[in-house]
Motif scaffolding. Structure first.
Motif, PDB file in Angstrom:
ATOM      1  N   ALA A   1      14.856   4.822   7.828  1.00 19.55           N
ATOM      2  CA  ALA A   1      14.745   5.680   6.832  1.00 19.55           C
ATOM      3  C   ALA A   1      13.560   5.688   5.877  1.00 19.55           C
ATOM      4  CB  ALA A   1      15.962   5.715   5.794  1.00 19.55           C
ATOM      5  N   TYR A   2      13.143   4.474   5.846  1.00 15.41           N
ATOM      6  CA  TYR A   2      12.042   3.940   4.997  1.00 15.41           C
ATOM      7  C   TYR A   2      10.843   4.406   5.516  1.00 15.41           C
ATOM      8  CZ  TYR A   2       8.487   1.183   2.100  1.00 15.41           C
ATOM      9  OH  TYR A   2       7.314   0.987   1.600  1.00 15.41           O
ATOM     10  N   GLN A   3      10.741   3.920   6.884  1.00 19.87           N
ATOM     11  CA  GLN A   3       9.612   3.992   7.656  1.00 19.87           C
ATOM     12  C   GLN A   3       8.888   5.468   8.041  1.00 19.87           C
ATOM     13  OE1 GLN A   3       7.981   1.107   8.997  1.00 19.87           O
ATOM     14  NE2 GLN A   3       6.656   2.270  10.282  1.00 19.87           N
ATOM     15  N   LEU A   4      10.109   5.930   8.502  1.00 18.61           N
ATOM     16  CA  LEU A   4       9.937   7.603   8.849  1.00 18.61           C
ATOM     17  C   LEU A   4       9.904   8.619   7.556  1.00 18.61           C
ATOM     18  CD1 LEU A   4      12.417   7.945  11.688  1.00 18.61           C
ATOM     19  CD2 LEU A   4       9.849   7.315  11.844  1.00 18.61           C
ATOM     20  N   GLY A   5      10.145   8.109   6.388  1.00 17.92           N
ATOM     21  CA  GLY A   5      10.009   8.794   5.081  1.00 17.92           C
ATOM     22  C   GLY A   5       8.579   8.349   4.405  1.00 17.92           C
ATOM     23  N   CYS A   6       7.810   7.748   5.314  1.00 19.48           N
ATOM     24  CA  CYS A   6       6.608   7.170   4.464  1.00 19.48           C
ATOM     25  C   CYS A   6       5.566   8.420   4.520  1.00 19.48           C
ATOM     26  CB  CYS A   6       5.751   6.027   5.563  1.00 19.48           C
ATOM     27  SG  CYS A   6       4.335   5.950   5.258  1.00 19.48           S
ATOM     28  N   HIS A   7       4.799   8.526   3.497  1.00 16.87           N
ATOM     29  CA  HIS A   7       3.854   9.586   3.074  1.00 16.87           C
ATOM     30  C   HIS A   7       2.986   9.670   4.333  1.00 16.87           C
ATOM     31  CE1 HIS A   7       5.693   9.049  -0.884  1.00 16.87           C
ATOM     32  NE2 HIS A   7       5.234  10.363  -1.102  1.00 16.87           N
ATOM     33  N   ALA A   8       2.457   8.556   4.823  1.00 16.50           N
ATOM     34  CA  ALA A   8       1.319   8.438   5.766  1.00 16.50           C
ATOM     35  C   ALA A   8       1.971   9.089   6.909  1.00 16.50           C
ATOM     36  CB  ALA A   8       0.905   7.103   5.961  1.00 16.50           C
ATOM     37  N   CYS A   9       3.344   8.893   7.282  1.00 14.09           N
ATOM     38  CA  CYS A   9       4.032   9.258   8.553  1.00 14.09           C
ATOM     39  C   CYS A   9       4.045  10.772   8.344  1.00 14.09           C
ATOM     40  CB  CYS A   9       5.497   8.292   8.575  1.00 14.09           C
ATOM     41  SG  CYS A   9       6.373   9.231   9.791  1.00 14.09           S
ATOM     42  N   ARG A  10       4.550  11.159   7.131  1.00 17.91           N
ATOM     43  CA  ARG A  10       4.577  12.669   6.977  1.00 17.91           C
ATOM     44  C   ARG A  10       3.457  13.506   7.169  1.00 17.91           C
ATOM     45  NH1 ARG A  10       5.241  15.617   1.467  1.00 17.91           N
ATOM     46  NH2 ARG A  10       6.126  17.525   1.947  1.00 17.91           N
ATOM     47  N   HIS A  11       2.404  12.821   6.744  1.00 16.29           N
ATOM     48  CA  HIS A  11       1.097  13.624   7.028  1.00 16.29           C
ATOM     49  C   HIS A  11       0.794  13.356   8.707  1.00 16.29           C
ATOM     50  CE1 HIS A  11      -3.355  14.524   6.520  1.00 16.29           C
ATOM     51  NE2 HIS A  11      -3.461  13.522   7.389  1.00 16.29           N
ATOM     52  N   LEU A  12       1.022  12.286   9.333  1.00 17.58           N
ATOM     53  CA  LEU A  12       0.692  12.462  10.872  1.00 17.58           C
ATOM     54  C   LEU A  12       1.546  13.414  11.308  1.00 17.58           C
ATOM     55  CD1 LEU A  12      -0.028   8.640  10.938  1.00 17.58           C
ATOM     56  CD2 LEU A  12      -1.704  10.070  10.914  1.00 17.58           C
ATOM     57  N   SER A  13       2.845  13.276  10.945  1.00 16.54           N
ATOM     58  CA  SER A  13       3.854  13.903  11.674  1.00 16.54           C
ATOM     59  C   SER A  13       3.677  15.531  11.823  1.00 16.54           C
ATOM     60  CB  SER A  13       5.350  13.761  11.225  1.00 16.54           C
ATOM     61  OG  SER A  13       5.506  14.297  10.101  1.00 16.54           O
ATOM     62  N   GLY A  14       2.771  15.983  10.968  1.00 13.00           N
ATOM     63  CA  GLY A  14       2.398  17.418  10.784  1.00 13.00           C
ATOM     64  C   GLY A  14       1.846  17.640   9.587  1.00 13.00           C
ATOM     65  N   GLY A  15       1.797  17.187   8.536  1.00 12.36           N
ATOM     66  CA  GLY A  15       1.365  17.435   7.205  1.00 12.36           C
ATOM     67  C   GLY A  15      -0.034  17.573   7.013  1.00 12.36           C
ATOM     68  N   ASN A  16      -0.841  17.224   8.158  1.00 14.51           N
ATOM     69  CA  ASN A  16      -2.313  17.542   8.299  1.00 14.51           C
ATOM     70  C   ASN A  16      -2.451  18.722   9.035  1.00 14.51           C
ATOM     71  OD1 ASN A  16      -1.178  16.836  10.858  1.00 14.51           O
ATOM     72  ND2 ASN A  16      -2.794  15.268  11.062  1.00 14.51           N
TER      73      ASN A  16
ATOM     74  N   THR B   1       0.816  -1.301  -0.079  1.00 10.25           N
ATOM     75  CA  THR B   1      -0.106   0.035  -0.110  1.00 10.25           C
ATOM     76  C   THR B   1       0.908   1.197   0.095  1.00 10.25           C
ATOM     77  OG1 THR B   1      -0.193   0.040   2.447  1.00 10.25           O
ATOM     78  CG2 THR B   1      -1.873  -1.094   1.099  1.00 10.25           C
ATOM     79  N   CYS B   2       2.154   0.957   0.135  1.00 12.74           N
ATOM     80  CA  CYS B   2       3.022   2.191  -0.023  1.00 12.74           C
ATOM     81  C   CYS B   2       2.951   2.945  -1.288  1.00 12.74           C
ATOM     82  CB  CYS B   2       4.584   1.845   0.202  1.00 12.74           C
ATOM     83  SG  CYS B   2       5.679   2.880  -0.352  1.00 12.74           S
ATOM     84  N   TYR B   3       2.978   4.321  -1.239  1.00 14.69           N
ATOM     85  CA  TYR B   3       2.677   5.223  -2.407  1.00 14.69           C
ATOM     86  C   TYR B   3       3.702   5.071  -3.144  1.00 14.69           C
ATOM     87  CZ  TYR B   3      -1.123   7.775   0.126  1.00 14.69           C
ATOM     88  OH  TYR B   3      -2.288   8.055   0.759  1.00 14.69           O
ATOM     89  N   TYR B   4       5.041   4.907  -3.061  1.00 12.35           N
ATOM     90  CA  TYR B   4       5.870   4.402  -4.022  1.00 12.35           C
ATOM     91  C   TYR B   4       5.604   3.376  -4.742  1.00 12.35           C
ATOM     92  CZ  TYR B   4      10.060   3.298  -6.476  1.00 12.35           C
ATOM     93  OH  TYR B   4      10.628   2.461  -7.378  1.00 12.35           O
ATOM     94  N   TYR B   5       5.734   2.257  -3.850  1.00 13.49           N
ATOM     95  CA  TYR B   5       5.339   0.904  -4.413  1.00 13.49           C
ATOM     96  C   TYR B   5       4.089   0.911  -5.464  1.00 13.49           C
ATOM     97  CZ  TYR B   5       9.419  -1.278  -1.960  1.00 13.49           C
ATOM     98  OH  TYR B   5      10.513  -1.405  -1.387  1.00 13.49           O
ATOM     99  N   ARG B   6       3.143   1.719  -5.018  1.00 11.17           N
ATOM    100  CA  ARG B   6       1.870   1.553  -5.959  1.00 11.17           C
ATOM    101  C   ARG B   6       2.178   2.285  -7.117  1.00 11.17           C
ATOM    102  NH1 ARG B   6      -1.509   4.116  -1.179  1.00 11.17           N
ATOM    103  NH2 ARG B   6      -2.960   5.132  -2.608  1.00 11.17           N
ATOM    104  N   LYS B   7       3.058   3.265  -7.229  1.00 11.59           N
ATOM    105  CA  LYS B   7       3.613   3.914  -8.540  1.00 11.59           C
ATOM    106  C   LYS B   7       4.197   2.689  -9.282  1.00 11.59           C
ATOM    107  CE  LYS B   7       7.393   6.499 -10.206  1.00 11.59           C
ATOM    108  NZ  LYS B   7       8.546   6.930 -10.144  1.00 11.59           N
ATOM    109  N   THR B   8       5.279   1.920  -8.692  1.00  6.84           N
ATOM    110  CA  THR B   8       5.899   1.130  -9.523  1.00  6.84           C
ATOM    111  C   THR B   8       4.977  -0.097  -9.898  1.00  6.84           C
ATOM    112  OG1 THR B   8       7.809   1.656  -7.784  1.00  6.84           O
ATOM    113  CG2 THR B   8       7.846  -0.198  -9.167  1.00  6.84           C
TER     114      THR B   8
END
Lengths: 299, 292
Positions: free
Chosen positions: B220-235, B122-129
């Motif tokens: 590095a992969y876990q904390l760079g996840c788009h969902a993590c980025r959203h939850l950490s402050g992106g929202n 379900t990762c946004y990058y792998y989805r693209k791939t």
């Protein structure tokens, strides 16, 4: 509609002066709604030229009836969008020196949109979508009558202001490029950028999440990042606009913990799409004509 | 489609965008590929890379052996495919549980792999791939979607609904898979620390370095996840009201997110290298050189 796919381009008459052997060979799409084909032109290369310069030279010397839309020649107006060797790009920002000129350089119009003539397309779909974006709705002013924003709050949206509306991202997005039947229910990358800009604006108070989900069709995007790849302004459309919007819609529509949090804290539920529609330009305009289904699209 | 009850469902029908469709399009038909660069190379290479991982992971998950090198072999390395080791047949030194009956013969990897698998699927990058490489939707930019009926009348997919319908609407569970794999990242870090344990004290072997590298790239992969980025402050709408979250978003999750693709592949490779290295050492193909 008669279309020649370009396997056997027609060749314009040689200029009277005679072309030197190292001439550039440009294959430009010529045609209108009744059909079209690639036509080949030979021009002498000149140092420092961009594709638009060469197209203009062809227009001035060999094809005065060639239709091409352009304006600033500086990558700021977004008018000269086309597909150069099959890749969506601005003609004014594509240097001839970056292209392999030992073989013909192909210039075709944006293929997601209806043809007007030659390299000019009808991009009015985008303007119809623009009318449907719920407008900026600021909250009340400060007691002194001013609005105030912290710099850190507006920094994030600056990237989105760079958009020049060239519509290359709309053109390359396969959701509408290859599935035209989706056009009535999908806003496209350019407008997700606009919606992200509004949703992240520190003064805006309108919740557009359900509207983006229901009316703007963000779920159709499968984030293959072509919009980001072709953006001449280097806006990170997918990472900074579309995915943040998708995550906001997960907050509002797919996250049971967020739902429980709203129930416990009494925070308001996401605003219904029907309420957000009242803030669009279309809400104050004439009712739109019904969309015509594409024959045989199977949708 | 919504799973939350305070959003109206069924929603009022959206108003269609008033656009006339079916008009003659510009340029040659979209089935004609005008690109002259090797546009097929990226989906081919990434598709083969993912396939190779699937083949290796299947073999590794069903192997059910040579996944741990214990202190009896003067090392303490556990394969990331088998961590946490929850089955009854796990070596006692690394067993957490057990959750399966004794002598069931069930591979411990099969109990846990669903979580990192779901995270990466379900990762946004792998989805693209995989949308590009396997769905061919589209295979490359400005190359016609394999399922485009308007570009190819005989296309095998008659409509495109993206991630609006089942099963692809399930991509929205990504943040929940992130929560689970956060626990895995902590455990793999614990394994990396445990890999410094040698008989008689602390040591460093080549395997230790591999497991540490694996842990670093997993984080590095876990904390760079788009969902993590959203939850950490992106929202947030106003960063100024949450300076700590702004700092995390600005200095941690966003910089890592810019290299999410890189870390997605590096972490995938270090998982394979870690497992393969432990398998080879455990099976006696060679011994693990001690550095310190």
């Amino acid at each position: 509609m008669a279309i020649d796919t370009g396997s056997a381009p027609t060749t314009a008459p040689e200029p009277p002066s005679g072309a030197p052997p190292q001439d550039l060979v440009m294959r430009l799409w010529r045609g209108d709604a009744s059909g079209g084909r690639f036509q080949e032109y030979r021009v002498a290369p000149q140092e420092g030229e961009v594709v638009l310069d060469v197209v203009h030279r062809i227009q001035a010397t060999q094809a005065p009836d060639l239709a091409v839309r352009w304006n600033c020649k500086a990558g700021k107006c977004g008018s000269c969008s086309a597909e150069i060797n099959g890749r969506p790009a601005l003609m004014c920002m594509t240097r001839m020196s970056t292209l392999a000129t030992d073989q013909p350089v192909t210039v075709s119009p944006m293929r997601a949109f209806p043809i007007m003539r030659d390299l000019v397309t009808d991009v009015s779909y985008n303007f119809e979508v623009a009318k449907l974006i719920p407008a900026f709705k600021p909250g009340p002013r400060d007691p002194d009558g001013l609005y105030r924003m912290a710099q850190v709050d507006i920094d994030r949206g600056q990237e989105f202001h760079k958009c020049i509306e060239c519509f290359l991202c709309q053109n390359v997005c396969h959701v509408i490029r290859d599935h035209e039947e989706n056009k009535p229910r999908y806003a496209g990358p350019r407008f997700f950028v606009r919606l992200a800009e509004l949703e992240m604006h520190p003064l805006d108070t309108l919740d557009r999440r359900d509207y983006i989900h229901q009316d703007m069709g963000i779920g159709y995007c499968n984030i293959t990042k072509c919009c980001t790849e072709v953006c001449p302004e280097d806006i990170h459309i997918t990472d900074n606009a579309i995915i943040p919007l998708k995550e906001r819609i997960v907050d509002s529509h797919y996250d049971p913990v967020a739902w429980l949090g709203r129930k416990i804290t009494g925070r308001p539920a996401p605003l219904r799409a029907s309420e957000a529609r009242k803030h669009t330009g279309a809400a104050h305009a004439q009712p739109p004509a019904a969309a015509t289904p594409e024959p045989g699209d199977g949708a | 489609m919504s799973v939350i009850e305070d959003v109206p469902s069924p929603a009022p029908r959206p108003q269609p965008i008033p656009v006339r469709i079916g008009a003659p399009r510009a340029g040659p038909p979209r089935a004609v590929v005008l690109r002259k660069d090797p546009w097929w190379a990226q989906p081919l290479v990434t598709g083969l890379g993912l396939l190779a991982f699937v083949v290796y992971a299947t073999w590794a998950a069903f192997r059910n052996g040579h996944y741990f090198i214990g202190l009896d072999q003067a090392r303490n390395y556990l394969s990331p495919f088998y961590s946490p080791c929850l089955a009854a047949n796990c070596p006692p030194a690394v067993r957490w549980g057990p959750v399966t009956p004794a002598n069931s013969g069930f591979s411990p990897a099969l109990i846990i792999l669903i979580f990192p698998l779901a995270f990466r699927l379900t990762c946004y990058y792998y989805r693209k791939t995989y949308y590009r490489a396997f769905w061919l939707s589209p295979p490359a930019c400005a190359v016609a979607d394999a399922g485009s009926t308007s570009a190819k009348p005989n296309a095998f997919r008659k409509r495109y609904t993206g991630e609006t319908r089942f099963p692809l609407v399930l991509q929205n569970v990504h943040r929940y898979t992130w929560y689970f794999t956060f626990i895995f990242a902590v455990l793999l870090t614990y394994d990396a620390i445990e890999a410094f344990r040698f008989p008689g004290g602390i040591g460093i072997g080549v395997g230790t370095l591999i497991l540490v590298a694996n842990s670093v790239f997993i984080w590095a992969y876990q904390l760079g996840c788009h969902a993590c980025r959203h939850l950490s402050g992106g929202n947030l709408k106003k960063f100024s009201k949450a300076p700590a979250r702004r700092w995390i978003w600005t200095n941690l999750t966003t910089p890592l997110n810019k290299h999410h693709q890189l870390f997605a592949w590096l972490s995938l490779m270090t998982i394979v290298v870690s497992d393969l290295y432990i398998y080879l050492v455990s099976s006696g193909a060679f011994s693990d050189p001690r550095i310190f």
